[in-house]
Design an enzyme around this catalytic site. Structure first.
Site, PDB file in Angstrom:
ATOM      1  CG  ASP A   1      -1.989  -1.035   1.210  1.00  0.00           C
ATOM      2  OD1 ASP A   1      -2.285  -1.526   0.105  1.00  0.00           O
ATOM      3  OD2 ASP A   1      -2.524  -1.373   2.271  1.00  0.00           O
TER       4      ASP A   1
ATOM      5  CE1 TYR B   1       3.469  -6.507   4.544  1.00  0.00           C
ATOM      6  CE2 TYR B   1       3.104  -8.784   5.214  1.00  0.00           C
ATOM      7  CZ  TYR B   1       3.084  -7.803   4.238  1.00  0.00           C
ATOM      8  OH  TYR B   1       2.678  -8.111   2.962  1.00  0.00           O
TER       9      TYR B   1
ATOM     10  CG  ASP C   1      -5.216   2.711   6.038  1.00  0.00           C
ATOM     11  OD1 ASP C   1      -6.118   3.571   6.054  1.00  0.00           O
ATOM     12  OD2 ASP C   1      -4.735   2.273   4.975  1.00  0.00           O
TER      13      ASP C   1
ATOM     14  NE  ARG D   1      -4.997  -2.200   4.330  1.00  0.00           N
ATOM     15  CZ  ARG D   1      -5.961  -2.138   3.405  1.00  0.00           C
ATOM     16  NH1 ARG D   1      -7.024  -1.380   3.602  1.00  0.00           N
ATOM     17  NH2 ARG D   1      -5.862  -2.835   2.292  1.00  0.00           N
TER      18      ARG D   1
END
Length: 325
Positions: free
Chosen positions: A48, A76, A90, A181
């Protein structure tokens, strides 16, 4: 019918980009393709715009190995802010729900086991998943109801890196298709306090990690330094080919070999005659005590360079994809 001449160079290899914040994955691929003047390019896993980190970009023949990198594990690091759930899960989205509750570290650690192993996960409404031929995020932006079915994902580990009253940083080691997310959203609901991602960085796309990565700033600096002698007034008429040759001499060494993508898969070394058979799409017999075991995915190398990906069955290597390197 006349064949169209391909634009760009037949350059092949992997550029492991450390993608900056604010840049989309498609824009990053276009930028790298332009810098290297490559015939074709593609990436191994969308990142993203609000995320930074590892975005492996394949050039030329390396695009044939993209599916293998996409199947690799990802790591991540991300931070969740508690107390609000947003439309996009987010910091970019509209706040939908709020709570005054803030979870303790112990409360968070108590639910982490629910998010490891093989779990069912519902992707965010704002995602690139297609519904009836349309991207989910396009439908969501138009106010259309978006209902994406839950899917199975694999999470090897999920650990707390740091915690304060309103924010917790995590590291997750996960498989293909996992949405960080969604993790933030679901943990917030489980804890009864809501949550959304405020920071996200990808550190690994197996077999590539941060040690392999090159920043856009490093690439642009290398290009500027290489092309500088051709930009003075005295050299205004310099041959464009010389300028590009200088650019490529500076940045081509930053590419990883196409075969690096297949690290971890069974590998066989071919002789000259075997390699010629593989180039024609024919199988080769594998003899001897050290012949590899049958497998659906293996790769064949000639003089250290990837020549083909295929299967090993009934004592043969059978090519499926042959590389023109």
């Amino acid at each position: 019918m006349r064949r169209r001449k391909k634009k760009g160079r037949p350059i092949s290899g992997w550029l492991v980009l450390d993608k900056p914040l604010g840049m989309g994955s498609t824009d990053a691929v276009s930028k790298i393709k332009w810098l290297f003047k490559a015939e074709k390019a593609g990436h191994a896993g969308t990142l993203d715009p609000l995320a930074s980190g590892i975005l492996p970009i394949a050039l030329g023949e390396a695009t044939k190995t993209v599916p293998y990198v996409m199947d690799g594990a990802k790591v991540y690091r991300f931070a969740v802010e508690w107390g609000a759930e947003t439309a996009t899960d987010d910091a970019e989205g509209e706040v939908l729900k709020t709570s005054d509750k803030r979870p303790s570290r112990n409360e968070i650690e108590a639910i982490l086991g629910n998010y490891t192993g093989t779990i069912q996960q519902k992707p965010p409404s704002y995602s690139a998943i297609k519904i009836g031929g349309e991207r989910a995020y396009d439908l969501a932006r138009e106010g259309e109801p978006v209902d994406i079915p839950a899917r199975e994902v694999q999470i090897e580990s999920l650990e707390i890196v740091s915690h304060d009253d309103g924010r917790t940083a995590f590291e997750v080691d996960c498989g293909k298709g996992t949405y960080v997310r969604s993790l933030a959203r679901d943990m917030g609901r489980d804890l009864g306090c809501y949550g959304h991602v405020v920071e996200l960085r990808r550190t690994v796309v197996d077999p590539f990690d941060e040690e392999d990565a090159v920043t856009l700033a490093e690439l642009e600096k290398a290009v500027a330094g290489a092309e500088a002698p051709f930009k003075s007034e005295d050299d205004a008429e310099s041959d464009e080919a010389e300028r590009f040759a200088a650019r490529f001499a500076a940045i081509d060494p930053l590419l990883l070999d196409t075969g690096e993508a297949m690290d971890g898969y069974p590998q066989i070394a071919l002789t000259g005659d075997q390699a010629n058979r593989i180039r024609l799409g024919n199988p080769v017999i594998l003899r001897g005590r050290d012949a590899p075991l049958p497998t659906d995915d293996a790769c064949a190398f000639e003089h250290g360079r990837l020549l083909a990906i295929g299967e090993i069955a009934q004592g043969e290597f059978r090519p499926r994809r042959v590389f023109k390197l």
